[in-house]
Design a protein around this motif. Structure first.
Motif, PDB file in Angstrom:
ATOM      1  N   ILE A  53      99.405  69.317  18.468  1.00  0.00           N
ATOM      2  CA  ILE A  53      99.749  69.883  17.164  1.00  0.00           C
ATOM      3  C   ILE A  53      99.809  71.402  17.244  1.00  0.00           C
ATOM      4  O   ILE A  53     100.736  72.039  16.786  1.00  0.00           O
ATOM      5  N   ARG A  54      98.779  71.997  17.880  1.00  0.00           N
ATOM      6  CA  ARG A  54      98.744  73.452  17.988  1.00  0.00           C
ATOM      7  C   ARG A  54      99.929  73.973  18.791  1.00  0.00           C
ATOM      8  O   ARG A  54     100.536  74.973  18.452  1.00  0.00           O
ATOM      9  N   ALA A  55     100.239  73.255  19.892  1.00  0.00           N
ATOM     10  CA  ALA A  55     101.328  73.711  20.748  1.00  0.00           C
ATOM     11  C   ALA A  55     102.666  73.654  20.024  1.00  0.00           C
ATOM     12  O   ALA A  55     103.554  74.457  20.287  1.00  0.00           O
ATOM     13  N   SER A  56     102.821  72.701  19.111  1.00  0.00           N
ATOM     14  CA  SER A  56     104.112  72.512  18.459  1.00  0.00           C
ATOM     15  C   SER A  56     104.396  73.537  17.371  1.00  0.00           C
ATOM     16  O   SER A  56     105.526  73.991  17.228  1.00  0.00           O
ATOM     17  N   TRP A  57     103.395  73.912  16.578  1.00  0.00           N
ATOM     18  CA  TRP A  57     103.666  74.876  15.503  1.00  0.00           C
ATOM     19  C   TRP A  57     102.561  75.890  15.304  1.00  0.00           C
ATOM     20  O   TRP A  57     102.834  77.041  14.952  1.00  0.00           O
ATOM     21  N   PHE A  58     101.309  75.524  15.561  1.00  0.00           N
ATOM     22  CA  PHE A  58     100.205  76.397  15.201  1.00  0.00           C
ATOM     23  C   PHE A  58     100.166  77.664  16.046  1.00  0.00           C
ATOM     24  O   PHE A  58      99.970  78.760  15.509  1.00  0.00           O
ATOM     25  N   ASN A  59     100.318  77.532  17.354  1.00  0.00           N
ATOM     26  CA  ASN A  59     100.212  78.710  18.228  1.00  0.00           C
ATOM     27  C   ASN A  59     101.212  79.809  17.851  1.00  0.00           C
ATOM     28  O   ASN A  59     100.816  80.962  17.657  1.00  0.00           O
ATOM     29  N   PRO A  60     102.511  79.498  17.757  1.00  0.00           N
ATOM     30  CA  PRO A  60     103.458  80.565  17.375  1.00  0.00           C
ATOM     31  C   PRO A  60     103.247  81.063  15.950  1.00  0.00           C
ATOM     32  O   PRO A  60     103.420  82.256  15.681  1.00  0.00           O
ATOM     33  N   TRP A  61     102.889  80.164  15.029  1.00  0.00           N
ATOM     34  CA  TRP A  61     102.608  80.603  13.654  1.00  0.00           C
ATOM     35  C   TRP A  61     101.428  81.574  13.638  1.00  0.00           C
ATOM     36  O   TRP A  61     101.482  82.626  12.991  1.00  0.00           O
ATOM     37  N   LEU A  62     100.360  81.226  14.381  1.00  0.00           N
ATOM     38  CA  LEU A  62      99.188  82.104  14.462  1.00  0.00           C
ATOM     39  C   LEU A  62      99.555  83.447  15.073  1.00  0.00           C
ATOM     40  O   LEU A  62      99.091  84.502  14.605  1.00  0.00           O
ATOM     41  N   ALA A  63     100.408  83.440  16.095  1.00  0.00           N
ATOM     42  CA  ALA A  63     100.852  84.698  16.700  1.00  0.00           C
ATOM     43  C   ALA A  63     101.588  85.557  15.677  1.00  0.00           C
ATOM     44  O   ALA A  63     101.410  86.783  15.637  1.00  0.00           O
ATOM     45  N   GLY A  64     102.406  84.932  14.838  1.00  0.00           N
ATOM     46  CA  GLY A  64     103.107  85.669  13.790  1.00  0.00           C
ATOM     47  C   GLY A  64     102.145  86.268  12.776  1.00  0.00           C
ATOM     48  O   GLY A  64     102.321  87.412  12.331  1.00  0.00           O
ATOM     49  N   ARG A  93      94.537  86.380  -2.696  1.00  0.00           N
ATOM     50  CA  ARG A  93      95.528  85.394  -3.121  1.00  0.00           C
ATOM     51  C   ARG A  93      95.949  84.500  -1.957  1.00  0.00           C
ATOM     52  O   ARG A  93      96.316  83.336  -2.148  1.00  0.00           O
ATOM     53  N   ASP A  94      95.888  85.039  -0.748  1.00  0.00           N
ATOM     54  CA  ASP A  94      96.388  84.325   0.429  1.00  0.00           C
ATOM     55  C   ASP A  94      95.282  83.791   1.321  1.00  0.00           C
ATOM     56  O   ASP A  94      95.491  83.551   2.514  1.00  0.00           O
ATOM     57  N   VAL A  95      94.094  83.595   0.758  1.00  0.00           N
ATOM     58  CA  VAL A  95      92.959  83.158   1.576  1.00  0.00           C
ATOM     59  C   VAL A  95      93.218  81.804   2.238  1.00  0.00           C
ATOM     60  O   VAL A  95      92.614  81.477   3.260  1.00  0.00           O
ATOM     61  N   ARG A  96      94.144  81.016   1.698  1.00  0.00           N
ATOM     62  CA  ARG A  96      94.453  79.727   2.312  1.00  0.00           C
ATOM     63  C   ARG A  96      94.955  79.889   3.746  1.00  0.00           C
ATOM     64  O   ARG A  96      94.764  79.000   4.578  1.00  0.00           O
ATOM     65  N   ILE A  97      95.595  81.003   4.039  1.00  0.00           N
ATOM     66  CA  ILE A  97      96.039  81.277   5.404  1.00  0.00           C
ATOM     67  C   ILE A  97      94.838  81.290   6.342  1.00  0.00           C
ATOM     68  O   ILE A  97      94.855  80.693   7.428  1.00  0.00           O
ATOM     69  N   LEU A  98      93.773  81.956   5.915  1.00  0.00           N
ATOM     70  CA  LEU A  98      92.578  82.080   6.754  1.00  0.00           C
ATOM     71  C   LEU A  98      91.834  80.748   6.881  1.00  0.00           C
ATOM     72  O   LEU A  98      91.359  80.411   7.970  1.00  0.00           O
ATOM     73  N   THR A  99      91.729  80.017   5.785  1.00  0.00           N
ATOM     74  CA  THR A  99      91.024  78.734   5.861  1.00  0.00           C
ATOM     75  C   THR A  99      91.797  77.733   6.710  1.00  0.00           C
ATOM     76  O   THR A  99      91.198  76.885   7.377  1.00  0.00           O
ATOM     77  N   LYS A 100      93.129  77.847   6.715  1.00  0.00           N
ATOM     78  CA  LYS A 100      93.937  76.973   7.579  1.00  0.00           C
ATOM     79  C   LYS A 100      93.662  77.281   9.041  1.00  0.00           C
ATOM     80  O   LYS A 100      93.501  76.365   9.859  1.00  0.00           O
ATOM     81  N   ILE A 101      93.592  78.553   9.387  1.00  0.00           N
ATOM     82  CA  ILE A 101      93.291  78.951  10.759  1.00  0.00           C
ATOM     83  C   ILE A 101      91.904  78.469  11.162  1.00  0.00           C
ATOM     84  O   ILE A 101      91.715  77.910  12.250  1.00  0.00           O
ATOM     85  N   GLN A 102      90.947  78.659  10.283  1.00  0.00           N
ATOM     86  CA  GLN A 102      89.571  78.226  10.559  1.00  0.00           C
ATOM     87  C   GLN A 102      89.492  76.707  10.734  1.00  0.00           C
ATOM     88  O   GLN A 102      88.803  76.210  11.623  1.00  0.00           O
ATOM     89  N   ASP A 103      90.204  75.969   9.908  1.00  0.00           N
ATOM     90  CA  ASP A 103      90.210  74.508  10.011  1.00  0.00           C
ATOM     91  C   ASP A 103      90.836  74.036  11.325  1.00  0.00           C
ATOM     92  O   ASP A 103      90.408  73.034  11.901  1.00  0.00           O
ATOM     93  N   MET A 104      91.846  74.734  11.788  1.00  0.00           N
ATOM     94  CA  MET A 104      92.520  74.345  13.024  1.00  0.00           C
ATOM     95  C   MET A 104      91.705  74.708  14.261  1.00  0.00           C
ATOM     96  O   MET A 104      91.666  73.956  15.237  1.00  0.00           O
ATOM     97  N   LEU A 105      91.042  75.854  14.231  1.00  0.00           N
ATOM     98  CA  LEU A 105      90.309  76.327  15.402  1.00  0.00           C
ATOM     99  C   LEU A 105      88.863  75.844  15.451  1.00  0.00           C
ATOM    100  O   LEU A 105      88.258  75.794  16.522  1.00  0.00           O
ATOM    101  N   HIS A 106      88.290  75.534  14.283  1.00  0.00           N
ATOM    102  CA  HIS A 106      86.898  75.065  14.197  1.00  0.00           C
ATOM    103  C   HIS A 106      85.891  76.131  14.649  1.00  0.00           C
ATOM    104  O   HIS A 106      84.810  75.797  15.140  1.00  0.00           O
ATOM    105  N   PHE A 107      86.254  77.388  14.491  1.00  0.00           N
ATOM    106  CA  PHE A 107      85.295  78.466  14.728  1.00  0.00           C
ATOM    107  C   PHE A 107      85.766  79.699  13.979  1.00  0.00           C
ATOM    108  O   PHE A 107      86.856  79.722  13.392  1.00  0.00           O
ATOM    109  N   GLY A 108      84.939  80.744  14.026  1.00  0.00           N
ATOM    110  CA  GLY A 108      85.243  81.956  13.278  1.00  0.00           C
ATOM    111  C   GLY A 108      84.679  81.876  11.872  1.00  0.00           C
ATOM    112  O   GLY A 108      84.282  80.796  11.399  1.00  0.00           O
TER     113      GLY A 108
END
Length: 319
Positions: A53-64, A93-108
């Motif tokens: 899942i991360r390789a398909s969309w998360f990694n490049p999205w996170l880089a952006g 207003r955009d805190v969902r961006i951060l919680t999505k990253i935290q949910d995907m990585l399981h740390f931070g």
């Protein structure tokens, strides 16, 4: 013969059942061995699925996201460059961006600034920073200079990114989530996507001609030392919509505005109707809804005064 065949089938079925049961009993019987092995195998499968899942969309999205709102906290300690933390700072207003990253990585951790309307996602443990660096290595473009120093500190070989984005690359969605805007151009009667970046050796290499299929942006060099990529053509708006449906935004306001493009294309010609006509009321109601979603300053938008609404619509908007 049929009796023997049926008997053999029944015998083999029972034998397989016994073998299966025997395996289950063994696994359940060894609480510290076999069951742990099963748990590890299950975890391994889940980890592989998460990696896919991360390789398909998360990694490049996170880089952006990091290229937009991220920061590599590099400090000089004992005459050496040290990576203290990786941070991503966004408006509340955009805190969902951060919680999505935290949910995907399981740390931070996500820290809320009580004095300012911002939240920050922070990764400071070295093993976790190493994981993030490896995930986005070869994908960072705008902050390549500091990213390369972070790689050196962690003894990771830096991989340069391709500055020409391929079709449907999620990296672009990450950039828009962080630094982009979705705006309404009233005079042009269109919904636009605008990305403004500081003009430097990295941003001027960025090629967005192919990332949204059938829709290349107009590129402008602004006087304040910035570069703008503008998607502002009416006939191509639907392609912008299709890109973000496949690569959704986690800034709710931006995604809400993008989601309105398809409907807007069916009513945009109502702008030319008489101000008190039903058609213009439909157009005006759409536009007020579009501009006021998660935007407390919507009454100050200049073109709002051009929308002559009846009392019922104005009352609904105030509510």
């Amino acid at each position: 013969m049929n009796i023997h065949k049926n008997y053999n089938k029944k015998f083999m079925k029972n034998l397989n059942s016994q073998n299966n049961n025997h395996t289950v009993v063994q696994s359940a019987g060894n609480l510290t061995g076999s069951s742990e092995t099963i748990r590890q195998l299950s975890s391994f499968k889940n980890d592989n699925r998460s990696s896919d899942i991360r390789a398909s969309w998360f990694n490049p999205w996170l880089a952006g996201i990091i290229d937009g709102d991220g920061n590599f906290d590099l400090r000089k300690l004992n005459k050496k460059i040290t990576l203290k933390a990786i941070r991503i700072k966004v408006h509340v207003r955009d805190v969902r961006i951060l919680t999505k990253i935290q949910d995907m990585l399981h740390f931070g951790r996500v820290r809320y600034d009580k004095k300012n309307p911002y939240c920050t996602y922070i990764v400071s443990r070295q093993e976790h920073m190493r994981t993030v660096i490896n995930l986005i290595n070869g994908l960072i473009r705008l902050k390549a200079h500091s990213f390369k120093k972070a790689c050196t500190f962690l003894n990771i070989m830096f991989r340069p990114a391709d500055y020409t984005l391929k079709a449907l690359d999620p990296y672009f969605a990450g950039l828009i989530d962080s630094d982009g805007t979705i705006v309404f151009n009233y005079q042009g009667n269109r919904i636009e996507c605008v990305l403004e970046l500081k003009l430097n050796e990295f941003s001027k290499q960025l090629n967005l001609d192919f990332v949204v299929p059938n829709y290349s942006p107009s590129v402008y060099h602004v006087r304040n030392g910035a570069i703008q990529f503008k998607y502002q053509r009416v006939n191509q708006m639907i392609f912008l919509y299709e890109y973000f449906i496949k690569n959704r935004l986690f800034c709710c306001m931006k995604f809400y505005r993008i989601s309105k493009i398809k409907y807007f294309l069916t009513i945009r010609h109502y702008q030319k109707y008489a101000k008190h006509s039903l058609e213009f009321r439909i157009y005006a109601s759409f536009l007020v809804d579009f501009i006021k979603y998660q935007n407390p300053k919507w009454p100050r938008v200049p073109f709002v005064k051009n929308l002559i609404l009846d009392k019922e619509i104005v009352q609904n908007d105030k509510q």
